[in-house]
Every structure is written in C-alpha cells, then in structure tokens.
Design a protein around this motif. Structure first.
Motif, PDB file in Angstrom:
ATOM      1  N   LEU A 126      12.795  16.482 -88.028  1.00 33.63           N
ATOM      2  CA  LEU A 126      12.983  17.575 -88.978  1.00 33.63           C
ATOM      3  C   LEU A 126      11.667  17.936 -89.658  1.00 33.63           C
ATOM      4  CD1 LEU A 126      14.607  19.526 -90.747  1.00 33.63           C
ATOM      5  CD2 LEU A 126      15.350  17.573 -92.125  1.00 33.63           C
ATOM      6  N   SER A 127      10.864  16.937 -89.962  1.00 35.91           N
ATOM      7  CA  SER A 127       9.595  17.185 -90.651  1.00 35.91           C
ATOM      8  C   SER A 127       8.525  17.756 -89.740  1.00 35.91           C
ATOM      9  CB  SER A 127       9.079  15.882 -91.272  1.00 35.91           C
ATOM     10  OG  SER A 127       8.622  14.990 -90.256  1.00 35.91           O
ATOM     11  N   GLY A 128       8.681  17.562 -88.420  1.00 39.39           N
ATOM     12  CA  GLY A 128       7.655  18.001 -87.485  1.00 39.39           C
ATOM     13  C   GLY A 128       6.688  16.910 -87.088  1.00 39.39           C
ATOM     14  N   LEU A 129       6.899  15.693 -87.578  1.00 40.83           N
ATOM     15  CA  LEU A 129       6.029  14.572 -87.222  1.00 40.83           C
ATOM     16  C   LEU A 129       6.400  13.954 -85.879  1.00 40.83           C
ATOM     17  CD1 LEU A 129       5.813  12.803 -90.718  1.00 40.83           C
ATOM     18  CD2 LEU A 129       4.130  14.336 -89.656  1.00 40.83           C
ATOM     19  N   GLU A 130       7.583  14.277 -85.376  1.00 41.72           N
ATOM     20  CA  GLU A 130       8.027  13.848 -84.046  1.00 41.72           C
ATOM     21  C   GLU A 130       8.473  15.079 -83.266  1.00 41.72           C
ATOM     22  OE1 GLU A 130       8.341  10.997 -82.361  1.00 41.72           O
ATOM     23  OE2 GLU A 130       8.123   9.396 -83.852  1.00 41.72           O
ATOM     24  N   ASP A 131       8.121  15.136 -81.989  1.00 41.35           N
ATOM     25  CA  ASP A 131       8.591  16.221 -81.122  1.00 41.35           C
ATOM     26  C   ASP A 131      10.061  16.007 -80.785  1.00 41.35           C
ATOM     27  OD1 ASP A 131       6.095  17.448 -81.031  1.00 41.35           O
ATOM     28  OD2 ASP A 131       5.448  16.243 -79.313  1.00 41.35           O
ATOM     29  N   ILE A 132      10.759  17.101 -80.528  1.00 42.13           N
ATOM     30  CA  ILE A 132      12.166  17.065 -80.125  1.00 42.13           C
ATOM     31  C   ILE A 132      12.223  17.092 -78.599  1.00 42.13           C
ATOM     32  CG2 ILE A 132      14.379  18.273 -80.251  1.00 42.13           C
ATOM     33  CD1 ILE A 132      13.275  19.581 -82.859  1.00 42.13           C
ATOM     34  N   ASP A 146      16.886  27.463 -92.659  1.00 46.49           N
ATOM     35  CA  ASP A 146      17.241  28.850 -93.009  1.00 46.49           C
ATOM     36  C   ASP A 146      17.439  29.716 -91.763  1.00 46.49           C
ATOM     37  OD1 ASP A 146      17.529  28.691 -95.706  1.00 46.49           O
ATOM     38  OD2 ASP A 146      15.513  29.401 -96.194  1.00 46.49           O
ATOM     39  N   ASP A 147      18.130  29.152 -90.780  1.00 46.74           N
ATOM     40  CA  ASP A 147      18.471  29.864 -89.535  1.00 46.74           C
ATOM     41  C   ASP A 147      17.259  30.232 -88.690  1.00 46.74           C
ATOM     42  OD1 ASP A 147      21.220  29.781 -90.166  1.00 46.74           O
ATOM     43  OD2 ASP A 147      21.025  31.574 -91.412  1.00 46.74           O
ATOM     44  N   ILE A 148      16.101  29.647 -88.981  1.00 44.10           N
ATOM     45  CA  ILE A 148      14.895  29.871 -88.177  1.00 44.10           C
ATOM     46  C   ILE A 148      14.597  28.595 -87.404  1.00 44.10           C
ATOM     47  CG2 ILE A 148      12.411  30.343 -88.249  1.00 44.10           C
ATOM     48  CD1 ILE A 148      12.916  31.891 -90.844  1.00 44.10           C
ATOM     49  N   VAL A 149      14.485  28.705 -86.066  1.00 44.22           N
ATOM     50  CA  VAL A 149      14.183  27.547 -85.230  1.00 44.22           C
ATOM     51  C   VAL A 149      12.754  27.081 -85.516  1.00 44.22           C
ATOM     52  CG1 VAL A 149      13.956  26.684 -82.874  1.00 44.22           C
ATOM     53  CG2 VAL A 149      15.779  28.309 -83.430  1.00 44.22           C
ATOM     54  N   VAL A 150      12.610  25.797 -85.858  1.00 42.34           N
ATOM     55  CA  VAL A 150      11.303  25.270 -86.265  1.00 42.34           C
ATOM     56  C   VAL A 150      10.728  24.291 -85.245  1.00 42.34           C
ATOM     57  CG1 VAL A 150      11.824  25.589 -88.712  1.00 42.34           C
ATOM     58  CG2 VAL A 150      12.353  23.392 -87.616  1.00 42.34           C
ATOM     59  N   ASN A 196       7.324  24.242 -94.422  1.00 41.06           N
ATOM     60  CA  ASN A 196       7.487  24.262 -95.877  1.00 41.06           C
ATOM     61  C   ASN A 196       8.464  23.191 -96.345  1.00 41.06           C
ATOM     62  OD1 ASN A 196       7.132  25.002 -98.530  1.00 41.06           O
ATOM     63  ND2 ASN A 196       8.474  26.785 -98.439  1.00 41.06           N
ATOM     64  N   ILE A 197       8.188  21.959 -95.892  1.00 39.88           N
ATOM     65  CA  ILE A 197       8.963  20.803 -96.329  1.00 39.88           C
ATOM     66  C   ILE A 197       8.018  19.833 -97.033  1.00 39.88           C
ATOM     67  CG2 ILE A 197      10.801  20.966 -94.607  1.00 39.88           C
ATOM     68  CD1 ILE A 197       8.025  18.497 -94.061  1.00 39.88           C
ATOM     69  N   ALA A 198       8.571  18.927 -97.807  1.00 36.17           N
ATOM     70  CA  ALA A 198       7.776  17.889 -98.456  1.00 36.17           C
ATOM     71  C   ALA A 198       8.431  16.550 -98.186  1.00 36.17           C
ATOM     72  CB  ALA A 198       7.688  18.133 -99.958  1.00 36.17           C
TER      73      ALA A 198
END
Length: 358
Positions: free
Chosen positions: A50-56, A64-68, A77-79
């Motif tokens: 979810l944070s982007g530190l690991e690939d899916i 917010d309905d946007i694929v990240v 825009n996460i902390a």
C-alpha cells in the motif's frame, strides 16, 4: 479524507513463495483499520505494498479510486510510521519533524509554523531543541508520528509502531493514537500482532492467516462472532476453550457428547451434521461458578486455581481435555477436586472439522 481499496492483490517472491494471497478489502474514508495476525501472515507486506515500498505481483491498490500500483511512495501522499523510529540522530526534534517540508522547498516560517502545530498536538513543544538520544522511547515514537503528521497525508500507515515500548508506554501511546484519530478522522491502516492494540484502536479488524483474510469485522464481531476456529483461538486471553466431541440429535434437541457427558446446546443444526465430529468452543470468561437461568452444567475435575486480582482462573479437565474458567475472585473452591461449572449455550461456538463455524 481518502478511501483505500485492495482488488485481488497478491505478492509472490522468488522461489514461488506466495506471501499475500488474493486480498480483497475496502477501507472507507476516515476509517481506522487494523491488520492483525501472527508473525509471517503477510500483514506488514500488505502494508508495504500500500505504501509503495513493495511491488505488487498482481491485482490493484486504489487510493480515492485511483490505481496507485505504479506510483512511487511520494506520489501516493501517504505517511508511514515504522516499528523503528528512524529518526536522524544529528537533527533536533524540530528538524526531524520538519524535514519532509524542507525537502519540499517550503519556506522556513511555514515549516516552523507546521512543526509547532504538530508539536503542540503531540505534547512535544518543550522537546523541540533536543536530539533523539536525549528522548525516551515514547517521546521518540511521538516524534516519528509528528514527522508523518506534519505533511497532512491522505492515509496514515503504522507498522507495529509500539512494539519497542514497554507496557506502560504502549498503553499511553495507544490512547494518544486513538485520541488523535478521533479528533482528525484520518484514514488509518495499522499493523500489529498485539490483539489488545487491535481491539482498542480499530473500527474494523482484518485478521490474516497465511497471507489470506480469515475475517473482517468490528472488535465486537471478531471476539463474539468468530468466523473460524483460528479466529476464535487467536482472539482473547486466556484463549477460547476448544473441546473435541461428537454432535448428536435426540428428537428435536442437539447436544455435543464430551466423554460421558452430553452437553445440550439449545440450538439447531443441519440434519447432515448428526454424528459428525465437532469442536465446542467456550470462552473462559463465559464459564461461571454459579448457575443462572438457562445455563448448562459441565462436571469437571479441578486441577488448580490462580488468583489474577479481579478474577480467579480455575484450571480444570473434562473428558481428558483441558478447560479454563475465569470466575469471581472471591469464589471459594474449598478444596474441591470436582465441581460443576456453568455456561450460557448462546455464548458457545461449534466448529466443523475444517475449523469453520456451524
């Protein structure tokens, strides 16, 4: 505020090690969701995806309905607040909290204003000029939280943030986190293996087992209405009593045979279950020393008892199986080697051989 959605999310490492398996979950805007489970169940890996530190490996994560999936952590825009405080040792508290704003090119006056706002919120104002080595564990964790909060992100992520603190500090920090969430209602995803943290903080608890979601529910639901034997055993201290028996039907009533005792359940089951081996689950706190209207008696052998302060734990045996009852502290066993204990049949749980509730 922002919603979070997991759609068929998987994580597979090299060697075909499947860590996260087809996770589907919707987190509402402003909701506080806790991922709970034993070590190695995939909860931290899910948070890191979810944070982007690991690939899916496959599937989609939406904020917010946007694929990240292809966005880096900064773009999401996460902390995130980690188990280790990860503070810069050469910087003061103020500099640590304001570092991300400095990297964004904010003006000095604006940084100072935001740092002071967050410091006041977290009761760090007197400590702003100190460096991390001069802080306690709880103070360092508050600085780590302040560094995350100063950016006003869409989603807060916490990865076992209290596990390095002693019990008293954990309780204090847990209350602070809950208070801040109640005040600002930011979408929060929190990972822990500590069920007390999960039960006291969460709007909903996501219980993970071997990379899969076992149950999603409110703290009340996962405690009182477990979907499986795993959830029932994992939640609650002492753990739920699990007694192996056989489900039988006599006329219009159903009971579980435990050794030479028939325990009337006061509920109905599918006719196909007649004669099936089952597990009867009863929480120790739902077993009482005194009979009440509608309660069912269990004749047990007393092994010993332990005074826990406000309650007394009776360790017993029934049908060569262990049974724990948590009763009133002032109940006098009076040297009993056997006795009747009582439970409300509406508070028991019956699981089939696959471990699912029936």
């Amino acid at each position: 505020m922002s919603s979070v959605t997991f759609k068929n999310v998987n994580k597979v490492y090299s060697g075909d090690t499947h860590i996260v398996k087809d996770i589907n979950l919707e987190i509402a805007s402003g909701e506080f969701v806790v991922f709970l489970g034993p070590s190695g169940c995939g909860k931290s890996t899910t948070l890191r995806m979810l944070s982007g530190l690991e690939d899916i490996s496959s599937g989609e994560i939406l904020i917010d309905d946007i694929v990240v999936n292809d966005l880096n952590p900064k773009e999401r825009n996460i902390a995130m607040v980690f188990q280790s405080y990860a503070l810069y040792p050469h910087m003061t508290v103020a500099e640590n909290i304001g570092f991300s704003l400095k990297m964004e090119g904010k003006k000095k006056a604006e940084i100072e204003k935001e740092v002071n706002r967050v410091a006041e919120m977290l009761q760090l104002t007197p400590l702003l000029k100190r460096k991390p080595r001069a802080l306690s564990g709880g103070q360092r964790q508050r600085v780590a939280m302040g560094r995350a909060m100063v950016r006003t992100p869409k989603v807060f992520l916490f990865d076992e943030p209290l596990s390095n603190l002693d019990a008293k500090l954990r309780n204090s920090m847990r209350r602070e986190i809950k208070s801040l969430h109640n005040k600002y209602s930011k979408t929060t995803v929190y990972v822990t293996h500590d069920q007390v943290e999960a039960m006291t903080l969460a709007d909903r608890v996501v219980i993970l087992r071997d990379g899969e979601i076992e149950q999603v529910g409110t703290p009340y639901e996962v405690y009182h209405k477990p979907a499986s034997q795993f959830v029932a055993s994992f939640i609650g201290t002492p753990t739920m009593n699990m007694m192996e028996g056989k489900l039988q039907r006599d006329s219009n009533s159903w009971h579980v045979v435990l050794g030479d005792q028939k325990v009337d359940l006061g509920k109905s089951f599918d006719d196909a279950m007649d004669g099936e081996n089952v597990t009867l689950g009863i929480r120790p706190t739902d077993i009482h020393a005194n009979q009440s209207e509608g309660s069912i008696a269990l004749n047990v052998s007393v092994v010993n008892s332990e005074l826990l302060g406000s309650t007394q734990q009776i360790n017993a045996a029934m049908a060569q199986q262990k049974l724990i009852a948590e009763v009133e502290a002032d109940f006098d066993l009076d040297g009993k080697t056997s006795m009747n204990l009582f439970f409300d049949p509406n508070r028991c749980h019956v699981f089939n051989q696959s471990g699912h509730i029936i």
